[in-house]
Design a protein around this motif. Structure first.
Motif, short mmCIF file in Angstrom:
data_model
loop_
_atom_site.label_atom_id
_atom_site.label_comp_id
_atom_site.label_asym_id
_atom_site.label_seq_id
_atom_site.Cartn_x
_atom_site.Cartn_y
_atom_site.Cartn_z
N SER A 13 52.10 9.82 17.11
CA SER A 13 51.01 9.38 16.25
C SER A 13 49.69 9.34 17.00
CB SER A 13 51.33 7.99 15.68
OG SER A 13 51.57 7.07 16.72
N ALA A 35 49.10 11.41 9.56
CA ALA A 35 50.16 10.63 10.19
C ALA A 35 50.23 10.92 11.68
CB ALA A 35 51.51 10.95 9.54
N CYS A 36 49.77 12.10 12.08
CA CYS A 36 49.76 12.46 13.50
C CYS A 36 48.61 11.79 14.25
CB CYS A 36 49.65 13.98 13.65
SG CYS A 36 51.02 14.88 12.90
N GLY A 38 48.21 8.36 13.57
CA GLY A 38 48.55 6.95 13.39
C GLY A 38 48.08 6.35 12.09
#
Length: 272
Positions: A13, A35-36, A38
Motif C-alpha cells: 500500500s 489501494a496501492c 493506502g
C-alpha cells in the motif's frame, strides 16, 4: 505498444514499493489503483500528499501510470448507490488529472446489487441501459472538465457486453472522451481457440480507432479465466490485429499472480 500490468497484482500500500515491483517484473507501464497508495479504490478524497507520493514513485521507478481505476456500479438498481459512486468517480477523475494520467477505467455495471462484476437477468432490460447511460453522461461532463478520457470495457456480466454495445454507447454519448478498453477474454464466456479468434478479430475490427488500452487476460475452453498465454485466446493474432488497426497504446495484463508476472511480461514483450 507498451506492456504493462495492474499495479494491484503486487502486494503493498506504498506506491514506491508497488511500482518498484512492477518495474522489476519487467513492465514499463501500469494501470494504477489507489489501494496501492493506502487509500480505498474509490475514496471520498485523495490527500495532496498521496498525489505527491504517487507521482514521486512513478518518477523514481520510471513506471508510467497509463490508467487509474474508477469503477463503480453504473447500473446499480438503487439511485443513491449510483449517486455515491459518481461522487467518488469525480474524486478519481480529479486525481487522474493531477497525476497526468490520461485514462480512468469504468464499470458499465449490472443490476446485481452485491457485485458490480456479476451478471443479473435484468441487465438486458432497457431501463438498465438507460440508467447506465445517464451516469455516463454525467461522468463525461467531469472528464471533459478535467481533460481526462474514460474507458469502458465490454464484459459479459455488465451492461456493455460486446464491441457492438461499446460502439453504440460511444455513438449515443457523442463524446471523443469515451474510449474502449479491449480485453479479449471478456468478449466471450466459453469458446474453443477458433471461435475465440473469430470473436476477438471481429471486436478489434469493430472498435478500431476507439481503443485506448488493451488488456491481456486469458480464458480456458470451459470458461475459467487464465493467465495470458495459457488459454484459448490467440495472443499473437490479437496483438497483430491491434497493430494493424493502428493501435499503439498500452497492453496491460491482469488476473495473474505476482510470481507469474515476469514470465507474462516476457511473453507479451515478445509479441509487441
Amino acid at each position: 505498444m507498451q506492456v504493462g500490468v495492474f499495479a494491484k497484482t503486487f502486494p503493498g500500500s506504498e506506491p514506491t514499493g508497488v511500482l518498484t515491483a512492477v518495474r522489476d517484473a519487467g513492465f514499463a507501464v501500469t494501470q494504477f489503483n489507489l489501494a496501492c497508495a493506502g487509500l480505498p479504490s474509490m475514496p471520498d478524497a485523495v490527500p495532496d500528499d498521496a498525489i505527491r507520493s504517487i507521482a514521486a514513485a512513478s518518477d523514481a521507478t520510471g513506471v508510467t501510470l497509463v490508467a487509474l481505476s474508477g469503477t463503480y456500479n453504473m447500473a446499480h438498481p438503487d439511485k443513491a448507490v449510483r449517486d455515491d459512486g459518481l461522487r467518488r468517480l469525480a474524486v478519481i477523475i480529479e486525481a487522474a488529472a493531477d497525476l497526468s494520467v490520461p485514462l480512468v477505467t469504468l464499470c458499465t455495471g449490472t443490476r446485481n446489487r452485491d457485485d458490480q462484476w456479476a451478471y443479473h437477468p435484468d441487465n438486458a432490460d432497457p431501463s438498465a441501459w438507460a440508467d447506465m447511460a445517464a451516469e455516463m453522461e454525467k461522468a463525461l461532463e467531469l472528464a471533459e472538465r478535467h481533460d481526462v478520457d474514460l474507458g469502458i470495457e465490454p464484459e459479459q456480466a455488465n451492461i456493455v457486453t460486446s464491441a457492438g454495445d461499446a460502439m453504440r454507447l460511444i455513438a449515443e454519448m457523442g463524446s471523443k472522451r469515451l474510449r474502449v478498453v479491449l480485453d479479449p477474454a471478456n468478449l466471450f464466456e466459453q469458446a474453443n481457440a477458433a471461435q475465440a479468434r473469430a470473436i476477438v478479430a471481429a471486436a478489434v475490427e469493430r472498435t478500431a480507432g476507439h481503443v485506448a488500452m488493451a488488456h491481456a487476460k486469458d480464458r480456458l475452453a470451459d470458461g475459467r479465466f487464465a493467465t495470458a498465454g495459457h488459454g484459448v485466446v490467440g495472443f499473437p493474432d490479437f496483438v497483430a490485429r491491434l497493430k494493424a488497426s493502428g493501435f499503439d497504446g498500452p497492453l496491460v495484463t491482469h488476473g495473474l499472480s505476482a510470481e507469474e508476472a515476469p514470465g507474462v511480461a516476457r511473453f507479451l514483450k515478445g509479441l509487441v
